[in-house]
Motif scaffolding. Sequence first.
Motif, PDB file in Angstrom:
ATOM      1  N   GLU A   3     -20.590 -26.045   2.914  1.00 42.98           N
ATOM      2  CA  GLU A   3     -20.464 -24.929   3.854  1.00 42.98           C
ATOM      3  C   GLU A   3     -19.376 -23.960   3.402  1.00 42.98           C
ATOM      4  OE1 GLU A   3     -22.493 -24.125   6.210  1.00 42.98           O
ATOM      5  OE2 GLU A   3     -23.714 -25.902   5.777  1.00 42.98           O
ATOM      6  N   TYR A   4     -18.270 -24.498   2.895  1.00 38.86           N
ATOM      7  CA  TYR A   4     -17.210 -23.603   2.432  1.00 38.86           C
ATOM      8  C   TYR A   4     -17.673 -22.786   1.228  1.00 38.86           C
ATOM      9  CZ  TYR A   4     -12.985 -21.693   0.494  1.00 38.86           C
ATOM     10  OH  TYR A   4     -12.051 -20.808  -0.007  1.00 38.86           O
ATOM     11  N   SER A   5     -18.511 -23.351   0.377  1.00 37.46           N
ATOM     12  CA  SER A   5     -18.979 -22.600  -0.795  1.00 37.46           C
ATOM     13  C   SER A   5     -19.669 -21.314  -0.372  1.00 37.46           C
ATOM     14  CB  SER A   5     -19.917 -23.461  -1.643  1.00 37.46           C
ATOM     15  OG  SER A   5     -21.195 -23.612  -1.042  1.00 37.46           O
ATOM     16  N   LYS A   6     -20.418 -21.374   0.739  1.00 40.30           N
ATOM     17  CA  LYS A   6     -21.094 -20.172   1.229  1.00 40.30           C
ATOM     18  C   LYS A   6     -20.095 -19.155   1.762  1.00 40.30           C
ATOM     19  CE  LYS A   6     -23.997 -22.639   3.781  1.00 40.30           C
ATOM     20  NZ  LYS A   6     -25.113 -22.986   4.695  1.00 40.30           N
ATOM     21  N   VAL A   7     -18.992 -19.647   2.327  1.00 42.70           N
ATOM     22  CA  VAL A   7     -17.916 -18.755   2.774  1.00 42.70           C
ATOM     23  C   VAL A   7     -17.288 -18.047   1.577  1.00 42.70           C
ATOM     24  CG1 VAL A   7     -15.635 -18.676   3.860  1.00 42.70           C
ATOM     25  CG2 VAL A   7     -17.436 -20.110   4.845  1.00 42.70           C
ATOM     26  N   PHE A   8     -17.018 -18.801   0.520  1.00 41.15           N
ATOM     27  CA  PHE A   8     -16.403 -18.214  -0.682  1.00 41.15           C
ATOM     28  C   PHE A   8     -17.305 -17.128  -1.272  1.00 41.15           C
ATOM     29  CE2 PHE A   8     -15.300 -17.802  -5.110  1.00 41.15           C
ATOM     30  CZ  PHE A   8     -13.912 -17.934  -5.140  1.00 41.15           C
ATOM     31  N   PHE A   9     -18.583 -17.429  -1.387  1.00 43.53           N
ATOM     32  CA  PHE A   9     -19.525 -16.451  -1.934  1.00 43.53           C
ATOM     33  C   PHE A   9     -19.574 -15.203  -1.066  1.00 43.53           C
ATOM     34  CE2 PHE A   9     -23.801 -14.655  -2.410  1.00 43.53           C
ATOM     35  CZ  PHE A   9     -23.849 -14.484  -3.785  1.00 43.53           C
ATOM     36  N   ASP A  10     -19.604 -15.388   0.253  1.00 37.70           N
ATOM     37  CA  ASP A  10     -19.675 -14.262   1.186  1.00 37.70           C
ATOM     38  C   ASP A  10     -18.438 -13.382   1.095  1.00 37.70           C
ATOM     39  OD1 ASP A  10     -21.053 -12.995   3.567  1.00 37.70           O
ATOM     40  OD2 ASP A  10     -19.111 -13.483   4.454  1.00 37.70           O
ATOM     41  N   ARG A  11     -17.297 -13.976   0.795  1.00 38.15           N
ATOM     42  CA  ARG A  11     -16.055 -13.209   0.696  1.00 38.15           C
ATOM     43  C   ARG A  11     -15.988 -12.359  -0.565  1.00 38.15           C
ATOM     44  NH1 ARG A  11     -11.607 -17.957   2.088  1.00 38.15           N
ATOM     45  NH2 ARG A  11     -11.752 -17.855   4.375  1.00 38.15           N
ATOM     46  N   PHE A  12     -16.287 -12.975  -1.702  1.00 35.52           N
ATOM     47  CA  PHE A  12     -15.955 -12.343  -2.974  1.00 35.52           C
ATOM     48  C   PHE A  12     -17.130 -11.721  -3.710  1.00 35.52           C
ATOM     49  CE2 PHE A  12     -12.465 -15.458  -2.418  1.00 35.52           C
ATOM     50  CZ  PHE A  12     -11.414 -14.567  -2.419  1.00 35.52           C
ATOM     51  N   TYR A  13     -18.344 -12.183  -3.469  1.00 40.34           N
ATOM     52  CA  TYR A  13     -19.477 -11.577  -4.155  1.00 40.34           C
ATOM     53  C   TYR A  13     -19.964 -10.398  -3.323  1.00 40.34           C
ATOM     54  CZ  TYR A  13     -19.283 -14.867  -7.897  1.00 40.34           C
ATOM     55  OH  TYR A  13     -18.849 -15.557  -9.008  1.00 40.34           O
ATOM     56  N   ARG A  14     -19.121  -9.381  -3.367  1.00 40.92           N
ATOM     57  CA  ARG A  14     -19.288  -8.149  -2.618  1.00 40.92           C
ATOM     58  C   ARG A  14     -19.051  -6.965  -3.556  1.00 40.92           C
ATOM     59  NH1 ARG A  14     -21.657  -8.617   2.472  1.00 40.92           N
ATOM     60  NH2 ARG A  14     -20.878 -10.513   3.505  1.00 40.92           N
ATOM     61  N   PRO A  15     -19.619  -5.812  -3.232  1.00 40.23           N
ATOM     62  CA  PRO A  15     -19.503  -4.676  -4.163  1.00 40.23           C
ATOM     63  C   PRO A  15     -18.076  -4.216  -4.395  1.00 40.23           C
ATOM     64  CG  PRO A  15     -20.486  -4.001  -2.072  1.00 40.23           C
ATOM     65  CD  PRO A  15     -20.477  -5.496  -2.084  1.00 40.23           C
ATOM     66  N   LYS A  66      -8.941 -26.053  -1.490  1.00 38.90           N
ATOM     67  CA  LYS A  66     -10.131 -25.262  -1.799  1.00 38.90           C
ATOM     68  C   LYS A  66      -9.965 -24.559  -3.146  1.00 38.90           C
ATOM     69  CE  LYS A  66     -12.175 -25.950   2.281  1.00 38.90           C
ATOM     70  NZ  LYS A  66     -11.166 -26.793   2.930  1.00 38.90           N
ATOM     71  N   THR A  67      -9.576 -25.302  -4.177  1.00 39.30           N
ATOM     72  CA  THR A  67      -9.461 -24.700  -5.508  1.00 39.30           C
ATOM     73  C   THR A  67     -10.686 -25.068  -6.347  1.00 39.30           C
ATOM     74  OG1 THR A  67      -8.249 -26.599  -6.437  1.00 39.30           O
ATOM     75  CG2 THR A  67      -6.950 -24.837  -5.413  1.00 39.30           C
ATOM     76  N   GLY A  68     -10.949 -24.252  -7.377  1.00 40.99           N
ATOM     77  CA  GLY A  68     -12.046 -24.501  -8.292  1.00 40.99           C
ATOM     78  C   GLY A  68     -13.338 -23.786  -7.960  1.00 40.99           C
ATOM     79  N   PHE A  69     -13.378 -23.027  -6.850  1.00 37.99           N
ATOM     80  CA  PHE A  69     -14.645 -22.424  -6.432  1.00 37.99           C
ATOM     81  C   PHE A  69     -15.017 -21.187  -7.239  1.00 37.99           C
ATOM     82  CE2 PHE A  69     -14.268 -25.341  -2.977  1.00 37.99           C
ATOM     83  CZ  PHE A  69     -15.584 -25.631  -2.658  1.00 37.99           C
ATOM     84  N   ALA A  70     -14.049 -20.444  -7.725  1.00 39.61           N
ATOM     85  CA  ALA A  70     -14.388 -19.311  -8.594  1.00 39.61           C
ATOM     86  C   ALA A  70     -15.136 -19.817  -9.823  1.00 39.61           C
ATOM     87  CB  ALA A  70     -13.126 -18.557  -8.993  1.00 39.61           C
ATOM     88  N   HIS A  71     -14.619 -20.874 -10.425  1.00 33.48           N
ATOM     89  CA  HIS A  71     -15.295 -21.472 -11.583  1.00 33.48           C
ATOM     90  C   HIS A  71     -16.634 -22.093 -11.185  1.00 33.48           C
ATOM     91  CE1 HIS A  71     -15.977 -25.120 -14.168  1.00 33.48           C
ATOM     92  NE2 HIS A  71     -16.071 -24.139 -15.039  1.00 33.48           N
ATOM     93  N   PHE A  72     -16.689 -22.707 -10.008  1.00 32.63           N
ATOM     94  CA  PHE A  72     -17.936 -23.303  -9.545  1.00 32.63           C
ATOM     95  C   PHE A  72     -19.072 -22.279  -9.514  1.00 32.63           C
ATOM     96  CE2 PHE A  72     -20.795 -23.821  -5.914  1.00 32.63           C
ATOM     97  CZ  PHE A  72     -21.432 -25.003  -6.257  1.00 32.63           C
ATOM     98  N   PHE A  73     -18.773 -21.058  -9.041  1.00 30.16           N
ATOM     99  CA  PHE A  73     -19.843 -20.061  -8.946  1.00 30.16           C
ATOM    100  C   PHE A  73     -20.279 -19.549 -10.304  1.00 30.16           C
ATOM    101  CE2 PHE A  73     -19.126 -20.084  -4.414  1.00 30.16           C
ATOM    102  CZ  PHE A  73     -20.437 -19.965  -3.965  1.00 30.16           C
ATOM    103  N   GLU A  74     -19.449 -19.693 -11.296  1.00 28.60           N
ATOM    104  CA  GLU A  74     -19.898 -19.412 -12.655  1.00 28.60           C
ATOM    105  C   GLU A  74     -21.122 -20.272 -12.983  1.00 28.60           C
ATOM    106  OE1 GLU A  74     -18.470 -20.839 -16.999  1.00 28.60           O
ATOM    107  OE2 GLU A  74     -16.881 -20.066 -15.695  1.00 28.60           O
ATOM    108  N   HIS A  75     -21.149 -21.493 -12.451  1.00 23.05           N
ATOM    109  CA  HIS A  75     -22.279 -22.403 -12.657  1.00 23.05           C
ATOM    110  C   HIS A  75     -23.437 -22.082 -11.721  1.00 23.05           C
ATOM    111  CE1 HIS A  75     -20.350 -25.683 -15.180  1.00 23.05           C
ATOM    112  NE2 HIS A  75     -19.317 -24.922 -14.866  1.00 23.05           N
ATOM    113  N   GLY A 102     -21.007 -31.866  -9.278  1.00 22.48           N
ATOM    114  CA  GLY A 102     -20.865 -32.994 -10.192  1.00 22.48           C
ATOM    115  C   GLY A 102     -20.672 -32.548 -11.625  1.00 22.48           C
ATOM    116  N   ALA A 103     -21.393 -31.483 -12.011  1.00 21.67           N
ATOM    117  CA  ALA A 103     -21.231 -30.950 -13.366  1.00 21.67           C
ATOM    118  C   ALA A 103     -19.830 -30.395 -13.566  1.00 21.67           C
ATOM    119  CB  ALA A 103     -22.274 -29.862 -13.625  1.00 21.67           C
ATOM    120  N   VAL A 104     -19.295 -29.752 -12.527  1.00 23.92           N
ATOM    121  CA  VAL A 104     -17.940 -29.224 -12.610  1.00 23.92           C
ATOM    122  C   VAL A 104     -16.932 -30.354 -12.765  1.00 23.92           C
ATOM    123  CG1 VAL A 104     -16.129 -28.059 -11.283  1.00 23.92           C
ATOM    124  CG2 VAL A 104     -18.421 -27.083 -11.393  1.00 23.92           C
ATOM    125  N   LYS A 105     -17.116 -31.427 -12.008  1.00 27.27           N
ATOM    126  CA  LYS A 105     -16.222 -32.583 -12.151  1.00 27.27           C
ATOM    127  C   LYS A 105     -16.302 -33.160 -13.554  1.00 27.27           C
ATOM    128  CE  LYS A 105     -15.233 -37.207 -10.349  1.00 27.27           C
ATOM    129  NZ  LYS A 105     -15.652 -38.269  -9.400  1.00 27.27           N
TER     130      LYS A 105
END
Length: 452
Positions: A205-217, A75-84, A155-158
């Motif tokens: 589905e995991y992308s939504k988990v990542f967002f829920d974890r870290f995009y918090r105040p 599950k690597t690359g998701f921090a960068h993915f959310f930049e997109h 796909g853009a990230v790849k």
Amino acid sequence: MKHTFRALLLGAALLTAAAPQAVAQSAAAPFPYPIEQSSLPNGLKVVTVPYDSPGLASFFLVVRAGSRDEVEAGKTGFAHFFEHVMFRGTDKYSKEKYDEVLKSLGAAANANTSLDRTVYHMTGNARMLEKMFEVEADRFQNLKYSEHDFKTEAGAVKGEYTKNSASPYQQLYEKTVSTAFEKHTYAHTTMGFFQDVVDMPNQYEYSKVFFDRFYRPEYTTLLVVGDVKAAEVNQLAQKYFAGWKRGSYVPNMPVEPEQTATRYAHVQKASFPPMLSLNYKGPAFSDQTKDLAALDILTTMLFAENSALYQQLVVKEQKVRFVGGGANNTRDPNLISVQASVVKADDVPYVKQRLTQALEDVKNKPLDARKLADTKSALKYGLLTSLDSPDRIANTLAEYIWLTGDAQSLNRYLALYDQVTAADVQAVAKKYFVPEHLTVGTIGPNATGGVQ
């Protein structure tokens, strides 16, 4: 290579809790502008720096989550993915409407990701500050993207990964960090491991988990610099971000075991400029101890263009195109990297010997007192003289925010330069520049880099 932030109260109690808590800043503080900090009960930190830029303000959201926090296998690359994907829009502001708002602000907005953070930023009309708050608060709290949108961005990230990895320099960086680190997440780059990027389209589905974890105040700091007042910034922060729910996730960061022998990473590439990098295990960032400041001074003295080593290798002997390096400022212990672009592959062993000998000399030979003083001054004031726009000020403060969570960390760190002595410089040389903690990286035409 060197180059990163829980229950909610309402009503009158919230008004009081969100009031600005200006941090005391002594007249001798190096940073020349006032730093006013406050926080909301949900954990969001708010930093305001009034600056004389009539009609102009920079608006930054610093998320203290980067590739460092990607602790789960596969599950690597998701921090960068959310930049997109953060630019995909919400129900209220579609991607197209968001772009229209930016135009109305006269603003440019972008984002970037690194090991320890993701930063979202725009600079525009300070008179329309509330609109900046509205659109940014909306997407941070109400981001919406379909599985189709997700696959498109994956796909853009790849594609970005493939483009970047075509560079032998990027290949060497990836091999170096994956060789230097066995357990810690600094073993993968911001882009992530290639096999994870290839599989990313299957991870909706995991992308939504990542967002829920870290995009918090509690992970986020709001930073506004320019033609603004702290009272206005704090009032708008309360209005638009007070309802943002705090999370509870904390990553279980793996501890890197001590390295006990020199390691090697090599990229075989004919007809490409040979490259040598020496990468020693270094300290985590701290504004309380002098190690990093002393390392900054040491590497500047050794490798700046006016240094004896640079003059010998680059100017006189012309065996090297450039040489430079320094410690990485990161939340956990990372690498102190020295790089040299070598003219001829046959000279790589010689250049390695000269670089390591220069590091050894620092451990035992007296340092020139005048050069030490000049280097300290250049490092400290070189940074301060670059702070000539809201964007540059915000970029500089953002680094210390993602490193420590406190913008005042900049003042504490700059003050350390004045405290560093010649003995401190020699001490960090002895502590960190040891072969047991070294990873040697090379690019060259042969199967090995010629230094093993």
